[in-house]
Structure formats: C-alpha cells, structure tokens
Write a protein that holds these residues in place. Structure first.
Motif, PDB file in Angstrom:
ATOM      1  N   ALA A   1      19.685 -22.832  -7.730  1.00 29.78           N
ATOM      2  CA  ALA A   1      20.923 -22.451  -8.415  1.00 29.78           C
ATOM      3  C   ALA A   1      21.894 -21.782  -7.445  1.00 29.78           C
ATOM      4  O   ALA A   1      23.107 -21.994  -7.516  1.00 29.78           O
ATOM      5  CB  ALA A   1      20.595 -21.513  -9.576  1.00 29.78           C
ATOM      6  N   TRP A   2      21.367 -20.974  -6.530  1.00 30.90           N
ATOM      7  CA  TRP A   2      22.215 -20.292  -5.539  1.00 30.90           C
ATOM      8  C   TRP A   2      22.901 -21.325  -4.641  1.00 30.90           C
ATOM      9  O   TRP A   2      24.091 -21.232  -4.368  1.00 30.90           O
ATOM     10  CB  TRP A   2      21.342 -19.354  -4.708  1.00 30.90           C
ATOM     11  CG  TRP A   2      22.089 -18.354  -3.870  1.00 30.90           C
ATOM     12  CD1 TRP A   2      22.458 -17.088  -4.200  1.00 30.90           C
ATOM     13  CD2 TRP A   2      22.560 -18.560  -2.524  1.00 30.90           C
ATOM     14  NE1 TRP A   2      23.119 -16.488  -3.158  1.00 30.90           N
ATOM     15  CE2 TRP A   2      23.191 -17.362  -2.111  1.00 30.90           C
ATOM     16  CE3 TRP A   2      22.501 -19.624  -1.628  1.00 30.90           C
ATOM     17  CZ2 TRP A   2      23.752 -17.211  -0.857  1.00 30.90           C
ATOM     18  CZ3 TRP A   2      23.073 -19.478  -0.367  1.00 30.90           C
ATOM     19  CH2 TRP A   2      23.688 -18.278   0.005  1.00 30.90           C
TER      20      TRP A   2
ATOM     21  N   HIS B   1      14.486 -14.992  -6.332  1.00 27.50           N
ATOM     22  CA  HIS B   1      15.077 -14.586  -7.620  1.00 27.50           C
ATOM     23  C   HIS B   1      15.173 -13.073  -7.711  1.00 27.50           C
ATOM     24  O   HIS B   1      16.172 -12.516  -8.205  1.00 27.50           O
ATOM     25  CB  HIS B   1      14.252 -15.149  -8.774  1.00 27.50           C
ATOM     26  CG  HIS B   1      14.974 -15.114 -10.089  1.00 27.50           C
ATOM     27  ND1 HIS B   1      15.124 -13.951 -10.829  1.00 27.50           N
ATOM     28  CD2 HIS B   1      15.601 -16.095 -10.791  1.00 27.50           C
ATOM     29  CE1 HIS B   1      15.797 -14.216 -11.934  1.00 27.50           C
ATOM     30  NE2 HIS B   1      16.106 -15.502 -11.934  1.00 27.50           N
TER      31      HIS B   1
ATOM     32  N   CYS C   1      18.875 -15.206  -8.950  1.00 28.29           N
ATOM     33  CA  CYS C   1      18.820 -16.590  -9.424  1.00 28.29           C
ATOM     34  C   CYS C   1      17.865 -17.367  -8.533  1.00 28.29           C
ATOM     35  O   CYS C   1      17.414 -16.863  -7.495  1.00 28.29           O
ATOM     36  CB  CYS C   1      20.210 -17.234  -9.423  1.00 28.29           C
ATOM     37  SG  CYS C   1      20.948 -17.376  -7.780  1.00 28.29           S
TER      38      CYS C   1
END
Length: 340
Positions: free
Chosen positions: A326-327, A317, A322
């Motif tokens: 999520a990436w 993160h 992120c």
C-alpha cells in the motif's frame, strides 16, 4: 574503536580466490565477513578482518604472493570518490599529497608518509590496526597499489629506485620481480618506495585543468572529517550486515575488533543504542527499497535481514502504518496540485 576499510580494499579478492581454486566464502566467514558485502565498494568493514582474510587466503592457496596478485586487480577507481579529484591535480606531488591527507576517506588502517631529502622521495607505508597480527599480504598489497598509482601518474614503464619490505623474502620472488622489477629488497628498515624527488614535479598526465575547479567543489561536498563517530561506524556496519541475516551487536563488535560492552559504551556516549541505530537504518533503507518498483518485496525483506516476508510486512506496518504494498502504491500515484 578499531579502524575500518572500504570494501574496495578487497577488490578482486573473490575472483583471485576462485582462479586459485578455493572458495572465498568460508575464509571470509572465519573473520566475520561475507562475500555479498563486497558487491558495494563504498561500504566499510573491519580493517583487522580484511588483513586477516588475506593471510588466511595466502595460507589456503599456498601463495606467499597473494597480496601482490590481488594488486593486479587494482584500478584507480578503487580509491572511491576521491579518485575523481586526485586525477585532476596538476602534478604528482599535489596528487599524492591529497591522497595521503585524506586517506581516512578510503582506508583508516593506512598510515602513509611522504618525505624528501638529498634529491630522493620516500613513500613509507604502515598499517595501524591497534593489535598485533601478521600483515605481510596487506602490506604488499598497499605498497603495490601505490606503485601502480605512481605509474598511472607518470608512465607505465616508470620505475622507482627501490621498493623495500621489512619482512623476509618469499621462497619464490617471481611475482615480486614482475610487479616491481629487480629493485625489490627484503629485510629492510621500512615498507615503501624510494624514487627521485624530481618525479614529484612531473605533470599529471591524467589531469584536465578545466575540470580541477569542478572536482574541488565536488570534493568539498563529500569530504568527511577524520573523527568519524562510533555511531557512524556502527551504522555503516549495520547496512553491510543486514542482507547477511547476521546483523547483531555481537557481529558488529567483532567487525570492529572490540566486545559488545565497548560498542554499547561508545553508542551511549552519543545518545544512541544499537537497537535505535538498527531501527533507524532499517526504516531509512525500507523507504528507499520499497519506493523502487523494480525490487520485489521478498528481495527487500532479505536485504533488510528478515527471515520471512510476513515478518517484514508486520514490521513495516508497525513503522509506517500500512503495508509495504500500500505504501508503494500511494507513492506511485501522481499528486494533484495542493495535495500534501
């Protein structure tokens, strides 16, 4: 910096140790290596460590022929990408010449020379380690590997005129006789192979003339200069050590055969630090690993040297803004025309 070798130099090591009834991991750990590093042939490790682990293994198994037994696991492909080019050379002379000129691409310890005179060809094999140490096993492995390569080029029943070693004969020479025949001699002036010079002009039976041009185009794309930088070497070792959880400046220095101050000095000369290389290498690998949906985040955390998934997630993160989940999700969504 001390010379490095590709992990392929230890191809067959784990299998041989187990067949002789010993666990290879403790022996590798004594010299700063890990069996996990051998899974990828194109990684680089300390040449001194590779030589030392062979000597330790010979002593642990009671096999003075340990290096020769390892040579029986050798395949032409163990040379790495250069093997694809060498096998398309038209004759033995050009194939050997290519191997010798570019030996730094697969083994920085090797110092091989080919000379001709009075109808004879002499292939001399030396090991350049930058420090004094016993090299019997590594020397016999290298000479046997060249012997196998020459047989691949010529014929499986081809025999040189003689195979010489500088060290004394072992107590039992049966493995040496099996590998080289009755022409092996000890306590000689050099380590290497003597054969008829005419053998160098023999056509390479493996070559396909139509493929040679393509092979050389490929080779030009992968050829690396002999003067690999300190940063390149440290970066390679970081990739090898990260999955072991022991990626530190001390461990890198040990693998290179120097102290940590020497590593810092060489990196500073190229405008780098160990921390900057570690961070950059981790970021590069993280992008590759997280983009692969077949790898779990826990597995990626281990491969990047984190002690916990939460530690990896926090680091990711901070680096990418992120979470890794999520990436990955963002990269897996199809992009519409005009989107960045």
């Amino acid at each position: 910096m001390r010379p490095l070798v590709r992990t392929a130099a230890l191809s067959g090591y784990v299998e041989l140790c187990r067949s002789l009834g010993i666990d290879p991991q403790p022996l590798m750990k004594r010299v700063g290596l890990d069996t996990a590093a051998l899974a990828v042939q194109d990684r680089w490790i300390s040449g001194s460590a590779a030589v030392q682990v062979l000597e330790l293994s010979a002593a642990a198994t009671g096999h003075e022929d340990f290096g020769l037994l390892m040579a029986e696991f050798r395949r032409f492909s163990n040379l790495g990408p250069i093997s694809l080019v060498v096998r398309e050379e038209p004759d033995v002379r050009s194939a050997l010449g290519l191997l010798i000129r570019h030996q730094h691409m697969y083994n920085e310890v090797l110092d091989t020379r080919l000379s001709e005179g009075d109808g004879l060809a002499t292939l001399k094999v030396d090991l350049r380690l930058g420090e004094a140490m016993h090299t019997r096993q590594a020397t016999e492995l290298a000479v046997a590997a060249y012997h196998r390569i020459l047989r691949d080029f010529l014929h499986t029943r081809w025999q040189p005129l003689s195979v010489w070693f500088r060290h004394p004969a072992p107590a039992v020479v049966s493995t040496h006789r099996r590998a080289f025949g009755p022409i092996v001699e000890f306590d000689r002036e050099f380590d290497g192979i003597v054969f008829y010079a005419g053998d160098l002009d023999a056509p390479n039976a493996m070559a396909d003339p139509l493929l040679r041009a393509y092979a050389h185009q490929y080779f030009e794309a992968i050829t690396v200069p002999r003067d690999t930088t300190a940063a390149d070497r440290v970066r390679e070792l970081i990739e090898v050590l990260l999955p072991t959880g022991r990626c530190s400046i001390e461990q890198v220095a040990r693998s290179l055969g120097v102290d940590r101050r020497t590593v810092h000095r060489h990196l500073a000369a190229s405008g780098e630090t160990f921390s900057s290389l570690l961070g950059a290498t981790r970021r590069h690998l993280a992008e590759q690993f997280v983009a692969n949906p077949r790898r779990s985040l826990t597995e990626i955390s281990d491969l990047l040297g984190f002690s916990s998934l939460s530690g990896f997630s926090r680091w990711f993160h901070e680096q990418f803004g992120c979470s890794p989940r999520a990436w990955r999700s963002a990269r897996s969504r199809p992009r519409l025309p005009g989107q960045d």
